[in-house]
Design a protein around this motif. Sequence first.
Motif, short mmCIF file in Angstrom:
data_model
loop_
_atom_site.label_atom_id
_atom_site.label_comp_id
_atom_site.label_asym_id
_atom_site.label_seq_id
_atom_site.Cartn_x
_atom_site.Cartn_y
_atom_site.Cartn_z
N THR A 127 -5.69 -4.78 6.67
CA THR A 127 -4.65 -4.52 7.67
C THR A 127 -3.35 -4.16 6.96
OG1 THR A 127 -3.94 -6.82 7.71
CG2 THR A 127 -5.72 -6.20 9.21
N ASN A 128 -2.35 -3.75 7.75
CA ASN A 128 -1.03 -3.51 7.19
C ASN A 128 -0.48 -4.81 6.61
OD1 ASN A 128 -1.02 -0.81 8.00
ND2 ASN A 128 -0.20 -1.32 10.02
N GLY A 129 0.13 -4.69 5.46
CA GLY A 129 0.72 -5.87 4.85
C GLY A 129 -0.26 -6.75 4.11
N ASP A 146 -2.30 -8.57 11.48
CA ASP A 146 -1.95 -8.38 10.08
C ASP A 146 -2.41 -9.60 9.28
OD1 ASP A 146 -0.65 -5.93 10.56
OD2 ASP A 146 1.16 -6.98 11.18
N THR A 202 1.30 -6.79 0.18
CA THR A 202 2.72 -6.42 0.04
C THR A 202 3.50 -7.39 -0.83
OG1 THR A 202 3.20 -7.58 2.11
CG2 THR A 202 2.80 -5.21 2.25
N SER A 243 -8.73 -11.19 10.63
CA SER A 243 -8.16 -10.00 11.26
C SER A 243 -8.83 -9.74 12.60
CB SER A 243 -8.33 -8.78 10.35
OG SER A 243 -9.71 -8.51 10.17
#
Length: 688
Positions: A575-577, A543, A580, A481
């Motif tokens: 991070t985002n995702g 991400d 998911t 990241s």
Amino acid sequence: MKKISAVLLIFVSVLFFGFSQETTYTAGMNQNDNRIRTAEEGFAAEEFRRGVQAYYKGAFNEAIVQFEKALSYLPNDNLILEWLGNTYYKTGLEGSALSYWNTASENGYGGLLLQNKIEIVRERRVTGDSAEKLMRLSEAGSFYGMNEGNLIFSGPVSVLANKDGTIWITSYNTNELLKLNLNGTVLERVTGPLTGFDRPVDIIRLKSGKLLVSESAGDRLALLSSNGRFEKYIGSRGRGTGSLVGPQYLAEDELGRIYVTDFGNRRVDVFDEEGSGLFHFGYKKGSFRGFKCPTGIAVVDESIFVADEKYGCIYEFDRSGNYIRQLVEDNTFSKPEAIKTSDKSLLVCDENRLIGVQVDSGALFEYARTGNAPGRITSATLDVNSNVVVTDFSANEVYIMSRIQELVGGLFVQIENVDASAFPNVTVELKVENRHRQPVVGLQSGNFYLSENKRPVSKLTFEGAVSNNTYADITIIIDRSTSSTQYKDEIETAVKEIAASAGERSTIRVISAGAIPVLEYVGNSTGLENFSLDALKANVSRDVSVDLAIRLAVNDLINAAKKRSIIMISDGAITNGAFTKYTLAELAAYMCNNTVGFSFVQVSQKAVASEYDYLLSNTSGEEYYVFRPEGLKNIVSDIIDIPQGVYQLSFVSALQTNFGENYLPVEAEVYLLNRSGRDERGYFAPLQ
């Protein structure tokens, strides 16, 4: 032409093991079933055989495809449904596994065995129940000091659990240490130096791995090697610093200092890690009234807790011996003995009761009571299998205590793999756990019973336990990241230290966790001596798909060494995702169901994200800081020491293979004291 094709199709279907329309694959286990099969049954049999073989090779996605094809031919076949559930369970998708198992169970298949598996897996999916820690214990078994008139031990005072499932006990009346296995069999007797022990009371394992024994009548401590060989004495009779009169119980702090309750001198003596006397404390001073009969002692963080039999209470001191407070009121206990620690609480033995005490509040919880018969429990400790082992001096017994729920539910036994490549010689790999994923370690050949079609197998041999492995395969996941770029030196240091700790026998994989995970390296530790982040193929990303990186890591470790683990290197942020594609529960289950550990190396001084905390709490492994004083030199040895209840057994099969087409059943039962567990699977011999 059509008539010839139909005849050929029927002929082919006869070769495959068959399924009646009522019981489908279950009837196919009957090797004497010579009826003509339908074409659908023949095609389903072929796909099913391929699925079973893929499953045992660790190719679970391929197995799912094959089982789905088989199910398309026979949509209501219960055995296919069960195997689909087994495969989804191994992939960590336990919700899907339960769905298939439930369907088969509702069809009347599997009986109590399948119902119990459904219940255990459903219960495991509910995590974080702190009430589980405060449950009453019940006796799961006991070892008597006398066996058919033969003296085994007499006056057991203290117990020490080992990582392999064995225990050491001090036999006060016979001046011995005894090592017992999980079934109570004496593996070793240690009598000390030439002059022997003189009334051994307590035994602890020091941070160095050596054993320390207090000798009450000898007024000294005996230092032993890890296997019980005498090395030297610590302390001598007297009243000065470093001297003892009737030493009782022992404890060690993080600095390696040794604390001894000195019953005769009414104090606590403190020695350094070399055995030299440092100081003592416990006389009347300030608000502290002084010890009368100090007994049990324990260290929790920066505090020393000491029980006093005369007052029936516990006092708290700092590591310099300064009095802090009285943890519980006078006469809370009748005759307190040893104090051991469990999850930052105290386990106190008090005559016929085992009491838990919270160190922050002094709140009490009664875990167990041995009854009204004369008894005096003196020591209790948590063993590697999450049982509590208790010594009863007066009754001359050692009790094994477990949570009542565990005794009722029994053991969770799973046939993990069947290797029939050298048929009729067959090797079976078993995993044995309790209801809460905790492995059962230390089983021996007498704990296992294997059968084929309900008949005992021939020439059953216990090949050993995974716990005997001395090396591990490791997959390092590196966080790529954007925020991790400021820790380049820390990450490179961590990789090099992990590689150095792995040794040349281990296989190390390196995965870059970016937007898409990339396998960067496969090899031994020497290939990472000059590791540099600049050589990685994966780019830094805003991400990071942590879930995909973990799935990729587990995929590669399924067929690796039996001791295997993921080590995540990150600054602790996500991070985002990041999660998911797969949920945290699915990732934790994927690792646990394939016996893959998860450890975390923190390269920053920030707290790790709650998602990482969840994975650490629900898998085996620890969190490390890259620049901790001792470094990462022990990280792989820590992974090797993680208990794993996996065992291998071999036998010679007496079943007919029909040139490799017959589905050959195998059943496994495990017995341990008052508990048992069972599993049934099947396999195919090589095609001929």
